[in-house]
Scaffold this motif. Sequence first.
Motif, PDB file in Angstrom:
ATOM      1  N   ASN A  13      59.594  42.607  32.744  1.00 14.94           N
ATOM      2  CA  ASN A  13      60.137  41.281  32.440  1.00 14.94           C
ATOM      3  C   ASN A  13      59.088  40.180  32.455  1.00 14.94           C
ATOM      4  O   ASN A  13      59.431  39.005  32.304  1.00 14.94           O
ATOM      5  CB  ASN A  13      61.261  40.950  33.430  1.00 14.94           C
ATOM      6  CG  ASN A  13      62.446  41.862  33.256  1.00 14.94           C
ATOM      7  OD1 ASN A  13      62.861  42.163  32.138  1.00 14.94           O
ATOM      8  ND2 ASN A  13      62.993  42.343  34.358  1.00 14.94           N
ATOM      9  N   LYS A  14      57.833  40.561  32.646  1.00 17.47           N
ATOM     10  CA  LYS A  14      56.705  39.615  32.670  1.00 17.47           C
ATOM     11  C   LYS A  14      56.925  38.491  33.677  1.00 17.47           C
ATOM     12  O   LYS A  14      56.703  37.315  33.389  1.00 17.47           O
ATOM     13  CB  LYS A  14      56.440  39.073  31.275  1.00 17.47           C
ATOM     14  CG  LYS A  14      56.069  40.172  30.308  1.00 17.47           C
ATOM     15  CD  LYS A  14      55.761  39.645  28.935  1.00 17.47           C
ATOM     16  CE  LYS A  14      55.425  40.839  28.053  1.00 17.47           C
ATOM     17  NZ  LYS A  14      55.137  40.468  26.699  1.00 17.47           N
ATOM     18  N   LEU A  15      57.382  38.892  34.886  1.00 15.70           N
ATOM     19  CA  LEU A  15      57.613  37.921  35.952  1.00 15.70           C
ATOM     20  C   LEU A  15      56.496  38.001  36.984  1.00 15.70           C
ATOM     21  O   LEU A  15      56.000  39.086  37.288  1.00 15.70           O
ATOM     22  CB  LEU A  15      58.965  38.200  36.628  1.00 15.70           C
ATOM     23  CG  LEU A  15      60.191  38.041  35.747  1.00 15.70           C
ATOM     24  CD1 LEU A  15      61.447  38.466  36.509  1.00 15.70           C
ATOM     25  CD2 LEU A  15      60.318  36.608  35.258  1.00 15.70           C
ATOM     26  N   PRO A  16      56.111  36.864  37.544  1.00 18.02           N
ATOM     27  CA  PRO A  16      55.052  36.847  38.558  1.00 18.02           C
ATOM     28  C   PRO A  16      55.490  37.556  39.836  1.00 18.02           C
ATOM     29  O   PRO A  16      56.651  37.474  40.249  1.00 18.02           O
ATOM     30  CB  PRO A  16      54.835  35.364  38.839  1.00 18.02           C
ATOM     31  CG  PRO A  16      55.516  34.623  37.747  1.00 18.02           C
ATOM     32  CD  PRO A  16      56.594  35.524  37.228  1.00 18.02           C
ATOM     33  N   PHE A  17      54.537  38.252  40.454  1.00 17.18           N
ATOM     34  CA  PHE A  17      54.796  38.890  41.741  1.00 17.18           C
ATOM     35  C   PHE A  17      53.470  39.177  42.432  1.00 17.18           C
ATOM     36  O   PHE A  17      52.412  39.168  41.805  1.00 17.18           O
ATOM     37  CB  PHE A  17      55.597  40.191  41.579  1.00 17.18           C
ATOM     38  CG  PHE A  17      54.824  41.317  40.947  1.00 17.18           C
ATOM     39  CD1 PHE A  17      54.157  42.246  41.736  1.00 17.18           C
ATOM     40  CD2 PHE A  17      54.766  41.451  39.575  1.00 17.18           C
ATOM     41  CE1 PHE A  17      53.446  43.285  41.159  1.00 17.18           C
ATOM     42  CE2 PHE A  17      54.061  42.483  38.987  1.00 17.18           C
ATOM     43  CZ  PHE A  17      53.397  43.405  39.782  1.00 17.18           C
ATOM     44  N   VAL A  18      53.564  39.417  43.715  1.00 18.55           N
ATOM     45  CA  VAL A  18      52.399  39.864  44.484  1.00 18.55           C
ATOM     46  C   VAL A  18      52.896  40.893  45.492  1.00 18.55           C
ATOM     47  O   VAL A  18      53.987  40.755  46.044  1.00 18.55           O
ATOM     48  CB  VAL A  18      51.684  38.688  45.196  1.00 18.55           C
ATOM     49  CG1 VAL A  18      52.575  37.998  46.204  1.00 18.55           C
ATOM     50  CG2 VAL A  18      50.418  39.165  45.875  1.00 18.55           C
ATOM     51  N   VAL A  19      52.107  41.943  45.681  1.00 23.52           N
ATOM     52  CA  VAL A  19      52.408  42.970  46.675  1.00 23.52           C
ATOM     53  C   VAL A  19      51.129  43.226  47.451  1.00 23.52           C
ATOM     54  O   VAL A  19      50.054  43.351  46.865  1.00 23.52           O
ATOM     55  CB  VAL A  19      52.903  44.281  46.023  1.00 23.52           C
ATOM     56  CG1 VAL A  19      53.120  45.366  47.069  1.00 23.52           C
ATOM     57  CG2 VAL A  19      54.187  44.039  45.241  1.00 23.52           C
ATOM     58  N   PHE A  32      58.546  38.542  44.758  1.00 26.84           N
ATOM     59  CA  PHE A  32      58.939  38.721  43.362  1.00 26.84           C
ATOM     60  C   PHE A  32      59.641  37.464  42.873  1.00 26.84           C
ATOM     61  O   PHE A  32      60.745  37.150  43.312  1.00 26.84           O
ATOM     62  CB  PHE A  32      59.861  39.940  43.234  1.00 26.84           C
ATOM     63  CG  PHE A  32      59.206  41.221  43.672  1.00 26.84           C
ATOM     64  CD1 PHE A  32      58.463  41.965  42.784  1.00 26.84           C
ATOM     65  CD2 PHE A  32      59.324  41.663  44.983  1.00 26.84           C
ATOM     66  CE1 PHE A  32      57.849  43.143  43.179  1.00 26.84           C
ATOM     67  CE2 PHE A  32      58.717  42.842  45.395  1.00 26.84           C
ATOM     68  CZ  PHE A  32      57.973  43.583  44.492  1.00 26.84           C
ATOM     69  N   GLN A  33      58.979  36.751  41.957  1.00 28.75           N
ATOM     70  CA  GLN A  33      59.544  35.503  41.460  1.00 28.75           C
ATOM     71  C   GLN A  33      60.710  35.790  40.519  1.00 28.75           C
ATOM     72  O   GLN A  33      60.670  36.721  39.721  1.00 28.75           O
ATOM     73  CB  GLN A  33      58.465  34.677  40.751  1.00 28.75           C
ATOM     74  CG  GLN A  33      58.908  33.256  40.452  1.00 28.75           C
ATOM     75  CD  GLN A  33      57.764  32.371  40.043  1.00 28.75           C
ATOM     76  OE1 GLN A  33      56.810  32.197  40.783  1.00 28.75           O
ATOM     77  NE2 GLN A  33      57.860  31.801  38.853  1.00 28.75           N
ATOM     78  N   LYS A  34      61.758  34.963  40.607  1.00 29.16           N
ATOM     79  CA  LYS A  34      62.985  35.166  39.837  1.00 29.16           C
ATOM     80  C   LYS A  34      62.878  34.667  38.399  1.00 29.16           C
ATOM     81  O   LYS A  34      63.726  34.985  37.571  1.00 29.16           O
ATOM     82  CB  LYS A  34      64.154  34.447  40.516  1.00 29.16           C
ATOM     83  CG  LYS A  34      64.441  34.933  41.922  1.00 29.16           C
ATOM     84  CD  LYS A  34      65.505  34.050  42.566  1.00 29.16           C
ATOM     85  CE  LYS A  34      65.588  34.245  44.055  1.00 29.16           C
ATOM     86  NZ  LYS A  34      66.479  33.273  44.694  1.00 29.16           N
TER      87      LYS A  34
END
Length: 97
Positions: A13-19, A32-34
Amino acid sequence: MNIFSKIEKSLENKLPFVVYRKPNSITLNGWFQKNDKLHISTNYTESGFIFAPFDDKNIAVLLPEEDVIFEQEEINIVTNFIKKNAISIDYSSEKNM
């Protein structure tokens, strides 16, 4: 939902996230950005996860706490997969300097 499934879904979904995983920990932390909105921080007072540059010439990207889903998951990992001195280094090119 498994954290790796969340990573795949965010990528699709090409959404920003960091792990990330802290040293000596078996817990993965994921933000996980909505939505796909770009948030920036100018004064570092916001709550969330901030990707901050080492200088003030670039922007600091923010994943704001109110726009993310925070996930934690314990994983089984092998932390000692590289044995000490298992890697050989070729220093021969340094002899020609």
